[in-house]
Write a protein that holds these residues in place. Sequence first.
Motif, PDB file in Angstrom:
ATOM      1  N   THR A 126      79.079  60.288  21.793  1.00  0.00           N
ATOM      2  CA  THR A 126      78.554  58.358  22.752  1.00  0.00           C
ATOM      3  C   THR A 126      79.994  57.382  22.641  1.00  0.00           C
ATOM      4  N   PRO A 127      80.052  56.501  22.558  1.00  0.00           N
ATOM      5  CA  PRO A 127      81.371  55.635  22.317  1.00  0.00           C
ATOM      6  C   PRO A 127      80.609  54.719  21.334  1.00  0.00           C
ATOM      7  N   THR A 128      82.350  54.245  20.713  1.00  0.00           N
ATOM      8  CA  THR A 128      82.161  53.070  19.736  1.00  0.00           C
ATOM      9  C   THR A 128      82.649  52.093  20.409  1.00  0.00           C
ATOM     10  N   MET A 129      82.443  50.472  20.174  1.00  0.00           N
ATOM     11  CA  MET A 129      82.880  49.779  20.762  1.00  0.00           C
ATOM     12  C   MET A 129      82.676  48.440  19.837  1.00  0.00           C
ATOM     13  N   PHE A 133      77.426  53.268  20.561  1.00  0.00           N
ATOM     14  CA  PHE A 133      76.126  53.902  21.212  1.00  0.00           C
ATOM     15  C   PHE A 133      74.644  54.960  21.684  1.00  0.00           C
ATOM     16  N   GLU A 134      74.306  55.235  20.198  1.00  0.00           N
ATOM     17  CA  GLU A 134      73.589  56.710  20.348  1.00  0.00           C
ATOM     18  C   GLU A 134      72.245  56.573  21.358  1.00  0.00           C
ATOM     19  N   ASN A 135      72.143  55.568  22.110  1.00  0.00           N
ATOM     20  CA  ASN A 135      71.322  55.381  22.963  1.00  0.00           C
ATOM     21  C   ASN A 135      71.465  56.244  24.298  1.00  0.00           C
ATOM     22  N   GLN A 136      73.179  56.604  25.094  1.00  0.00           N
ATOM     23  CA  GLN A 136      73.872  57.231  25.598  1.00  0.00           C
ATOM     24  C   GLN A 136      73.566  59.015  25.387  1.00  0.00           C
ATOM     25  N   GLN A 137      72.959  58.966  24.597  1.00  0.00           N
ATOM     26  CA  GLN A 137      72.887  60.497  24.639  1.00  0.00           C
ATOM     27  C   GLN A 137      71.459  60.728  25.765  1.00  0.00           C
ATOM     28  N   GLY A 156      66.162  50.411  17.061  1.00  0.00           N
ATOM     29  CA  GLY A 156      67.345  51.055  17.532  1.00  0.00           C
ATOM     30  C   GLY A 156      68.196  49.794  17.307  1.00  0.00           C
ATOM     31  N   ALA A 157      67.706  48.701  17.424  1.00  0.00           N
ATOM     32  CA  ALA A 157      68.315  47.233  17.697  1.00  0.00           C
ATOM     33  C   ALA A 157      68.009  46.532  16.107  1.00  0.00           C
ATOM     34  N   ALA A 158      67.705  47.448  14.779  1.00  0.00           N
ATOM     35  CA  ALA A 158      67.258  47.081  13.442  1.00  0.00           C
ATOM     36  C   ALA A 158      68.180  46.542  13.037  1.00  0.00           C
ATOM     37  N   GLY A 183      67.426  54.010  22.925  1.00  0.00           N
ATOM     38  CA  GLY A 183      66.833  53.295  24.083  1.00  0.00           C
ATOM     39  C   GLY A 183      65.322  53.459  25.038  1.00  0.00           C
ATOM     40  N   ASN A 184      64.923  54.015  24.194  1.00  0.00           N
ATOM     41  CA  ASN A 184      63.258  54.446  24.623  1.00  0.00           C
ATOM     42  C   ASN A 184      62.328  53.323  24.559  1.00  0.00           C
ATOM     43  N   ILE A 185      62.121  52.194  25.139  1.00  0.00           N
ATOM     44  CA  ILE A 185      61.462  51.629  25.145  1.00  0.00           C
ATOM     45  C   ILE A 185      60.536  51.348  25.999  1.00  0.00           C
ATOM     46  N   ASP A 186      59.034  51.322  26.204  1.00  0.00           N
ATOM     47  CA  ASP A 186      58.392  50.667  27.410  1.00  0.00           C
ATOM     48  C   ASP A 186      58.521  49.978  28.347  1.00  0.00           C
TER      49      ASP A 186
END
Length: 411
Positions: free
Chosen positions: A30-33, A50-54, A285-287, A311-314
């Motif tokens: 995953t990218p680092t920005m 950005f591990e939410n891009q797995q 993930g936002a903690a 990134g798994n949020i309802d």
Amino acid sequence: MTGTETLEANLDIADVRAAAERIVGAVVRTPTMHSKTLSKITGAEIWLKFENQQFTAAYKERGALNALLLMDPEQRARGVIAASAGNHSQGLSYHGSRLGVPVTIVMPRTTPTVKVMQTESVGGNVVLEGETFDEANAYARSMEKQLGLTFVHPFDEPNVAAGQGTVALELLEDAPEIETLVVPIGGGGLISGMGTVAKAQGRPIEVIGVQAELYPSAYSRFKGEELECGGDTLAEGIAVKEPGVFTSRIIEKVVDDIVLVKESNLEQAVALLLQIEKTVVEGAGAAGLAAVLAHRERFAGKKVGLVLCGGNIDTRLLANVLLRDLARSGRLARLRISLQDRPGALLKVMQEFDAHHVNILEIYHQRIFTNLPAKGLVTDIECEARDREQLDKLVGALRARGYSVSHVELN
């Protein structure tokens, strides 16, 4: 793994590097920005991983895959089992299915249907048992023994923690200037792996853990305090009442401090990441960003690496978070105004909204359930302003005309 084996187990940089070689190509690098805008807002230099891009939208794939690859052929053929209602279930199911390993996931009956469907969609066989996670976990352990399956713990397992540590290898390779890592803690697998990498760099790298105020389990153990755990947190991915035995021992060695964040901090962080970075992140993930926002002086001027670990949020929950953030910033408001019940009373109020260019979204009239006189009424007006200053001018004008105006506040 038995309790004795857990106590004796260790984790070092060689384990994490070996895990990285093992899983390369099977998980997303995953990218680092660097975020200029978040850096300006927080006063720290912020890098995001950005591990939410797995594929399953969470870092948990790394540890699950590493554990699967270290099993012998007989274990794989019999299959694996886990108790999870979160990202571990999807990561284990996805890679188990890809490798031809049967995966059984035990979830509480209270698990939202969407999580069951997501796990099944990537190959997991879901068994619903028990009303709580503890009951589901106990049932998974009984199935493990009865069916000869291999239990894969979501965090309290060295091979899993080693896989999670590969996040830090990539992050520090992409941004070698980072001097502080801020990492969410639930059971402690991610911070154990990342902290192990950080402390093996040959230069000082501070490792700070983050927990939600409602679930300060690792914080309590780290600080030697006794704080209660419980409640509905946005960061359900780190809502763990008891950190792991193995991970607690690693945390003592590699973590410099642990901080707590309020629910409002988590909501603000989720909203900022969507608005600024255009990326969807769950509460856990936002903690990391929530911690930097909540403890600005602690991180001011530092070069900080944050992991957007899931990134798994309802979608409905996400919508609520975004609207609540608009309310806190003063762009959305509900104003409660007392009026006389006579023709034209509401029109005069609406004319003030028009004069101040504040958009009315909803109007609620209440005549019966009020402590006003029989000829009085209460009206709640939900409205949208450019900013808090514009809203304050409207409220000031209404009060100058003799209206009683109050804000319906969020917690």
